[in-house]
Design a protein around this motif. Structure first.
Motif, PDB file in Angstrom:
ATOM      1  N   THR A  32       0.205   2.686  -0.451  1.00 13.50           N
ATOM      2  CA  THR A  32      -0.185   1.298  -0.244  1.00 13.50           C
ATOM      3  C   THR A  32       0.101   0.464  -0.467  1.00 13.50           C
ATOM      4  N   ARG A  34       1.356  -3.413  -0.232  1.00 10.85           N
ATOM      5  CA  ARG A  34       0.112  -4.509  -0.929  1.00 10.85           C
ATOM      6  C   ARG A  34       0.989  -5.016  -2.340  1.00 10.85           C
ATOM      7  N   ASP A  92      -2.058  -3.591   6.095  1.00 11.81           N
ATOM      8  CA  ASP A  92      -2.795  -2.404   6.513  1.00 11.81           C
ATOM      9  C   ASP A  92      -2.019  -2.186   8.040  1.00 11.81           C
ATOM     10  N   LYS A 107       0.639   1.426   9.599  1.00  8.77           N
ATOM     11  CA  LYS A 107       0.432   2.489   8.527  1.00  8.77           C
ATOM     12  C   LYS A 107       1.846   2.674   8.181  1.00  8.77           C
TER      13      LYS A 107
END
Length: 281
Positions: free
Chosen positions: A154, A158, A241, A243
């Motif tokens: 993640t 980002r 965000d 997945k």
């Protein structure tokens, strides 16, 4: 201890009250523990280019934008002023990345300012009053490995959404605080859109960190997060965000030989670097 020459001006200006000791010395900088009022922070003192052992700097600097045309001309001419300016650009890349990634929701040390080659930043603790260890100094369960690998993917996502690739991500550049992993060391950060090596660097970053967690959870070795992220990046479909699945369908077209050679060279350099870091603690 004796106050390092580069930190002395920060003491004179009241930004640092006391140097408590040396925390670590890396290939591009030495980090000191310092007291600032009631807080203990880190002061990262960048090494002069002649003393720095970081390799392939040009490969990382490609795509870094310099707005001041006079500075850019001097850098291109490689004059003494230009070399000084290049060093400043190199060092500020980490400062800018820390600020940008902190705002993007990536767990990195908080920056408290950059002062003539010295970066003041948050000290990452272990929750028990000590300094957080690096990933390579700890062990974990399979469940923790799977959970924190997902956190790291993640963070890499980002970073890419913020237009950046770490460029040197491994178990040596991640600290383990009580709440999870914290990514450090960004002077080699690259521009995802302006650097031709961005995809290869992203793949290397993900491969390195996945190999670490896969020693505890072997199934992670079968994932392909870098390729999944890069495809989304090329399609302009990245979202911080989103997945991720770790699954990717590879093309049956002929491989890009130059990219493969670059990956082999980087993998070789990684292994030499990993051996050197392990030998030096």
């Amino acid at each position: 201890m004796k106050v390092p020459k580069r930190i002395q001006p920060l003491i004179e200006d009241g930004l640092v009250d006391q140097v408590l000791g040396s925390l670590m010395s890396g290939k591009e900088a030495q980090v000191f523990l310092v007291r600032c009022g009631d807080e203990v922070r880190c002061a990262k003192v960048y090494k002069d280019v002649a003393k720095r052992s970081f390799k392939n700097a040009v490969q990382y600097q490609e795509g870094r934008k310099i707005r001041n045309s006079r500075r850019q001309r001097a850098i291109d001419k490689r004059s003494k002023f230009g070399r000084d300016q290049q060093e400043d650009v190199w060092q500020r890349a980490e400062v800018d990345a820390l600020i940008k990634l902190f705002q993007a929701g990536v767990r990195v040390p908080k920056s408290y300012g950059f002062f003539d080659g010295v970066l003041l930043m948050e000290l990452i603790g272990d929750g028990e009053g000590g300094v957080a260890p690096r990933l390579n100094d700890i062990t974990m369960s399979a469940e923790q490995a799977v959970r924190e690998h997902a956190v790291m993917m993640t963070y890499v996502l980002r970073m890419l959404c913020a237009g950046l690739v770490h460029g040197d991500l491994s178990e040596f550049n991640v600290l383990q605080e009580e709440s999870g992993p914290v990514i450090i060391d960004f002077p080699q950060v690259i521009n995802a859109s302006g650097n031709n090596n961005a995809k290869t660097m992203l793949q290397r970053d993900v491969r390195n960190i996945t190999q670490y967690y896969a020693q505890y959870a072997p199934e992670l070795a079968e994932t392909h997060y870098a390729e999944e992220m890069w495809e989304l990046h090329e399609k302009s479909e990245l979202d911080p965000d989103i997945k991720l699945t770790g699954r990717f369908k590879f093309s049956t077209k002929s491989a890009d030989v130059n990219s493969v050679i670059t990956m082999i060279d980087l993998a070789y350099e990684d292994e030499l670097d990993r051996q050197n870091r392990s030998e030096n603690g």
